[in-house]
Design a protein around this motif. Structure first.
Motif, PDB file in Angstrom:
ATOM      1  N   ASP A 152       0.701  -1.213  -0.148  1.00  0.00           N
ATOM      2  CA  ASP A 152       0.110  -0.053  -0.013  1.00  0.00           C
ATOM      3  C   ASP A 152       1.014   1.261   0.054  1.00  0.00           C
ATOM      4  OD1 ASP A 152       1.091  -0.388   2.750  1.00  0.00           O
ATOM      5  OD2 ASP A 152      -0.816   0.379   3.531  1.00  0.00           O
ATOM      6  N   ALA A 153       0.367   2.292  -0.449  1.00  0.00           N
ATOM      7  CA  ALA A 153       1.020   3.623  -0.422  1.00  0.00           C
ATOM      8  C   ALA A 153      -0.055   4.848  -0.354  1.00  0.00           C
ATOM      9  CB  ALA A 153       1.768   3.661  -1.948  1.00  0.00           C
ATOM     10  N   VAL A 154       0.477   5.834   0.190  1.00  0.00           N
ATOM     11  CA  VAL A 154      -0.363   6.861   0.474  1.00  0.00           C
ATOM     12  C   VAL A 154      -0.133   8.299  -0.403  1.00  0.00           C
ATOM     13  CG1 VAL A 154      -1.120   8.743   2.219  1.00  0.00           C
ATOM     14  CG2 VAL A 154      -0.109   6.395   3.185  1.00  0.00           C
ATOM     15  N   ASN A 155      -1.491   8.463  -1.032  1.00  0.00           N
ATOM     16  CA  ASN A 155      -1.607   9.368  -2.065  1.00  0.00           C
ATOM     17  C   ASN A 155      -1.109  11.016  -1.506  1.00  0.00           C
ATOM     18  OD1 ASN A 155      -2.362  11.366  -3.891  1.00  0.00           O
ATOM     19  ND2 ASN A 155      -4.309  10.462  -4.251  1.00  0.00           N
ATOM     20  N   ALA A 156      -0.343  11.359  -1.704  1.00  0.00           N
ATOM     21  CA  ALA A 156       0.026  12.886  -1.235  1.00  0.00           C
ATOM     22  C   ALA A 156      -1.075  13.947  -1.534  1.00  0.00           C
ATOM     23  CB  ALA A 156       1.426  13.257  -1.885  1.00  0.00           C
ATOM     24  N   ASP A 157      -1.587  14.050  -2.844  1.00  0.00           N
ATOM     25  CA  ASP A 157      -2.493  14.919  -3.044  1.00  0.00           C
ATOM     26  C   ASP A 157      -3.711  14.917  -2.289  1.00  0.00           C
ATOM     27  OD1 ASP A 157      -1.142  15.784  -5.078  1.00  0.00           O
ATOM     28  OD2 ASP A 157      -1.957  14.270  -6.792  1.00  0.00           O
ATOM     29  N   VAL A 158      -4.278  13.706  -1.579  1.00  0.00           N
ATOM     30  CA  VAL A 158      -5.305  13.521  -0.697  1.00  0.00           C
ATOM     31  C   VAL A 158      -4.915  13.764   0.857  1.00  0.00           C
ATOM     32  CG1 VAL A 158      -7.182  12.196   0.304  1.00  0.00           C
ATOM     33  CG2 VAL A 158      -6.690  12.506  -2.550  1.00  0.00           C
ATOM     34  N   LEU A 178       3.150  10.187  -1.431  1.00  0.00           N
ATOM     35  CA  LEU A 178       3.795  10.265  -2.740  1.00  0.00           C
ATOM     36  C   LEU A 178       2.499  10.477  -3.745  1.00  0.00           C
ATOM     37  CD1 LEU A 178       5.722   6.658  -2.608  1.00  0.00           C
ATOM     38  CD2 LEU A 178       6.747   9.310  -2.392  1.00  0.00           C
ATOM     39  N   ARG A 179       2.933  11.085  -4.747  1.00  0.00           N
ATOM     40  CA  ARG A 179       2.090  11.244  -5.943  1.00  0.00           C
ATOM     41  C   ARG A 179       2.167  10.024  -6.661  1.00  0.00           C
ATOM     42  NH1 ARG A 179       3.525  16.666  -4.494  1.00  0.00           N
ATOM     43  NH2 ARG A 179       1.712  17.999  -4.304  1.00  0.00           N
ATOM     44  N   ARG A 180       1.106   9.848  -7.729  1.00  0.00           N
ATOM     45  CA  ARG A 180       0.988   8.906  -8.570  1.00  0.00           C
ATOM     46  C   ARG A 180       2.286   8.691  -9.408  1.00  0.00           C
ATOM     47  NH1 ARG A 180      -3.567   5.684 -10.829  1.00  0.00           N
ATOM     48  NH2 ARG A 180      -2.876   4.459 -12.660  1.00  0.00           N
ATOM     49  N   ASP A 181       2.736   9.451  -9.940  1.00  0.00           N
ATOM     50  CA  ASP A 181       4.054   9.450 -10.813  1.00  0.00           C
ATOM     51  C   ASP A 181       5.304   9.338  -9.786  1.00  0.00           C
ATOM     52  OD1 ASP A 181       3.912  12.259  -9.747  1.00  0.00           O
ATOM     53  OD2 ASP A 181       4.792  13.168 -11.574  1.00  0.00           O
ATOM     54  N   GLU A 182       5.297   9.713  -8.830  1.00  0.00           N
ATOM     55  CA  GLU A 182       6.533   9.505  -7.886  1.00  0.00           C
ATOM     56  C   GLU A 182       6.388   8.031  -7.664  1.00  0.00           C
ATOM     57  OE1 GLU A 182       6.908  13.632  -5.764  1.00  0.00           O
ATOM     58  OE2 GLU A 182       5.565  12.310  -4.863  1.00  0.00           O
ATOM     59  N   LEU A 183       5.232   7.281  -7.215  1.00  0.00           N
ATOM     60  CA  LEU A 183       5.133   6.060  -6.932  1.00  0.00           C
ATOM     61  C   LEU A 183       5.632   5.080  -8.146  1.00  0.00           C
ATOM     62  CD1 LEU A 183       4.310   3.801  -4.921  1.00  0.00           C
ATOM     63  CD2 LEU A 183       1.985   3.869  -5.542  1.00  0.00           C
ATOM     64  N   VAL A 184       4.995   5.405  -9.314  1.00  0.00           N
ATOM     65  CA  VAL A 184       5.363   4.627 -10.376  1.00  0.00           C
ATOM     66  C   VAL A 184       6.798   4.611 -10.736  1.00  0.00           C
ATOM     67  CG1 VAL A 184       5.217   4.507 -12.933  1.00  0.00           C
ATOM     68  CG2 VAL A 184       3.132   4.984 -11.519  1.00  0.00           C
ATOM     69  N   ALA A 185       7.585   5.899 -10.401  1.00  0.00           N
ATOM     70  CA  ALA A 185       8.852   5.930 -10.758  1.00  0.00           C
ATOM     71  C   ALA A 185       9.728   5.203  -9.626  1.00  0.00           C
ATOM     72  CB  ALA A 185       9.360   7.549 -10.626  1.00  0.00           C
ATOM     73  N   GLU A 186       9.407   5.371  -8.520  1.00  0.00           N
ATOM     74  CA  GLU A 186       9.921   4.566  -7.246  1.00  0.00           C
ATOM     75  C   GLU A 186      10.095   3.143  -7.619  1.00  0.00           C
ATOM     76  OE1 GLU A 186       9.675   6.067  -3.271  1.00  0.00           O
ATOM     77  OE2 GLU A 186       8.681   4.194  -2.865  1.00  0.00           O
ATOM     78  N   VAL A 187       8.674   2.588  -8.017  1.00  0.00           N
ATOM     79  CA  VAL A 187       8.611   1.195  -8.298  1.00  0.00           C
ATOM     80  C   VAL A 187       9.475   0.794  -9.190  1.00  0.00           C
ATOM     81  CG1 VAL A 187       7.093  -0.871  -8.889  1.00  0.00           C
ATOM     82  CG2 VAL A 187       6.415   0.690  -7.128  1.00  0.00           C
ATOM     83  N   GLU A 188       9.616   1.569 -10.361  1.00  0.00           N
ATOM     84  CA  GLU A 188      10.577   1.189 -11.614  1.00  0.00           C
ATOM     85  C   GLU A 188      11.790   1.066 -11.133  1.00  0.00           C
ATOM     86  OE1 GLU A 188       8.923   3.654 -14.685  1.00  0.00           O
ATOM     87  OE2 GLU A 188       7.277   2.314 -15.212  1.00  0.00           O
ATOM     88  N   ARG A 189      12.467   2.398 -10.313  1.00  0.00           N
ATOM     89  CA  ARG A 189      13.689   2.187 -10.018  1.00  0.00           C
ATOM     90  C   ARG A 189      14.085   1.040  -9.134  1.00  0.00           C
ATOM     91  NH1 ARG A 189      12.505   7.662  -8.792  1.00  0.00           N
ATOM     92  NH2 ARG A 189      12.391   7.338  -6.618  1.00  0.00           N
ATOM     93  N   ALA A 190      13.313   0.424  -8.295  1.00  0.00           N
ATOM     94  CA  ALA A 190      13.646  -0.614  -7.552  1.00  0.00           C
ATOM     95  C   ALA A 190      13.773  -1.876  -8.198  1.00  0.00           C
ATOM     96  CB  ALA A 190      12.486  -0.673  -6.529  1.00  0.00           C
ATOM     97  N   GLY A 191      13.410  -1.687  -9.546  1.00  0.00           N
ATOM     98  CA  GLY A 191      13.501  -2.797 -10.604  1.00  0.00           C
ATOM     99  C   GLY A 191      12.303  -3.847 -10.688  1.00  0.00           C
ATOM    100  N   PHE A 192      10.918  -3.287 -10.366  1.00  0.00           N
ATOM    101  CA  PHE A 192       9.806  -3.996 -10.478  1.00  0.00           C
ATOM    102  C   PHE A 192       8.978  -3.067 -11.660  1.00  0.00           C
ATOM    103  CE2 PHE A 192      10.545  -4.617  -5.818  1.00  0.00           C
ATOM    104  CZ  PHE A 192      10.275  -6.183  -5.951  1.00  0.00           C
ATOM    105  N   LEU A 194       5.291  -2.348 -12.546  1.00  0.00           N
ATOM    106  CA  LEU A 194       3.988  -1.937 -11.940  1.00  0.00           C
ATOM    107  C   LEU A 194       2.995  -2.434 -12.695  1.00  0.00           C
ATOM    108  CD1 LEU A 194       2.606  -0.606  -9.566  1.00  0.00           C
ATOM    109  CD2 LEU A 194       2.341   1.500 -11.029  1.00  0.00           C
ATOM    110  N   LEU A 195       2.118  -3.286 -12.173  1.00  0.00           N
ATOM    111  CA  LEU A 195       1.024  -3.872 -12.993  1.00  0.00           C
ATOM    112  C   LEU A 195      -0.259  -3.123 -12.729  1.00  0.00           C
ATOM    113  CD1 LEU A 195       1.602  -7.618 -12.342  1.00  0.00           C
ATOM    114  CD2 LEU A 195       2.367  -6.454 -14.103  1.00  0.00           C
ATOM    115  N   SER A 196      -0.643  -2.592 -11.593  1.00  0.00           N
ATOM    116  CA  SER A 196      -1.737  -2.038 -11.366  1.00  0.00           C
ATOM    117  C   SER A 196      -1.649  -1.175 -10.048  1.00  0.00           C
ATOM    118  CB  SER A 196      -3.037  -3.143 -11.238  1.00  0.00           C
ATOM    119  OG  SER A 196      -2.819  -3.803 -10.215  1.00  0.00           O
ATOM    120  N   LEU A 197      -2.590  -0.125  -9.986  1.00  0.00           N
ATOM    121  CA  LEU A 197      -2.745   0.698  -9.002  1.00  0.00           C
ATOM    122  C   LEU A 197      -4.196   0.701  -8.508  1.00  0.00           C
ATOM    123  CD1 LEU A 197      -0.287   3.788  -9.160  1.00  0.00           C
ATOM    124  CD2 LEU A 197       0.212   1.796  -7.588  1.00  0.00           C
ATOM    125  N   GLU A 198      -4.730   0.121  -7.463  1.00  0.00           N
ATOM    126  CA  GLU A 198      -6.074   0.182  -7.320  1.00  0.00           C
ATOM    127  C   GLU A 198      -6.306   1.296  -6.087  1.00  0.00           C
ATOM    128  OE1 GLU A 198      -9.616  -2.588  -4.962  1.00  0.00           O
ATOM    129  OE2 GLU A 198      -7.612  -3.383  -5.620  1.00  0.00           O
TER     130      GLU A 198
END
Length: 247
Positions: A152-158, A178-192, A194-198
């Motif tokens: 799980d991750a927390v949406n900074a905008d809200v 984190l904002r959505r784009d920051e979370l996506v970038a973080e996951v990709e930097r970690a080598g994963f 991202l399949l989905s964000l619910e």
């Protein structure tokens, strides 16, 4: 504010905290709805992917795994640094033969490439970027190729505006916002991948009002209204359930 690996670890090594963890956070309608959504996400992945081996990291009192156990045909492990939380997890899992409870630190997980799937809620979010990167590496090392990780991750905008007006003590633990784009970038930097964000807990201010004003009169009505509000199209979520995959 409780912050950093040592402080967070010690905060959960208290008998009373372990005993009351679920009642304080997940019994009322708003917490119960979040719990149900997380369990549903894990069950859906298990149904779709049929993992043989799964790992829950920092399960606390096995909050999620207890409700996943009956839908899982393989074998699993729950690992937590808190002996007190593990004692509650063992008690709640009871006679289950599917999951073993192991005491261990998320920053030094004692597994290498063992698991098809890992999940962890209320862990990654509590740490700053450097520590989150270490956790991602540890979790990746536990997964087989194409293994899936859910968190799980927390949406900074809200969340940020809510926290800016909160009373002292409302947020006892540090959360990474984190904002959505920051979370996506973080996951990709970690080598994963991202399949989905619910998104979960859409229109949080309204949900919280239902918790305050309706739940004391009827938890059933409050929960039904919350589900309708959360699932109505549009609106930004307070949190996401992220599903990512190791290459």
């Amino acid at each position: 504010m409780i912050k950093g690996a040592a402080e967070i670890r010690e905060a959960y090594r208290v008998d009373e905290v372990a005993r009351n963890y679920i009642d304080e956070r997940f019994r009322q309608p708003l917490g119960a709805m979040l719990h149900a959504r997380q369990v549903s996400a894990i069950r859906a992945i298990i149904t779709d992917r049929h993992p043989d081996r799964v790992l829950e990291i920092a399960p606390g009192p096995a909050r999620v795994t207890c409700d996943v156990d009956s839908s899982f045909d393989g074998r699993g492990v729950v690992v937590d640094a808190s002996a007190q939380m593990l004692a509650e997890a063992r008690r709640r899992l009871g006679a289950s033969t599917r999951f073993r409870c192991i005491q261990g630190d998320a920053f030094t997980l004692p597994f290498v490439g063992n698991f098809d799937m890992a999940y962890s809620f209320r862990l990654i979010r509590h740490f700053e970027a450097t520590e989150r990167a270490l956790l991602y590496r540890q979790i990746s090392s536990c997964l087989k190729p194409k293994g899936v990780f859910v968190f799980d991750a927390v949406n900074a905008d809200v969340s940020a505006p809510l926290r800016s007006t909160a009373s002292e003590g409302d947020y006892r633990h540090y959360d990474a916002l984190l904002r959505r784009d920051e979370l996506v970038a973080e996951v990709e930097r970690a080598g994963f991948e991202l399949l989905s964000l619910e998104g979960v807990q859409h229109r949080y201010s309204l949900l919280r009002s239902l918790q305050i004003y309706v739940a004391p009169r009827s938890t059933v009505v409050a929960r039904a209204l919350m589900e309708a509000v959360d699932r109505f199209p549009g609106g930004a979520p307070l949190e996401w359930i992220a599903v990512c995959r190791k290459p």
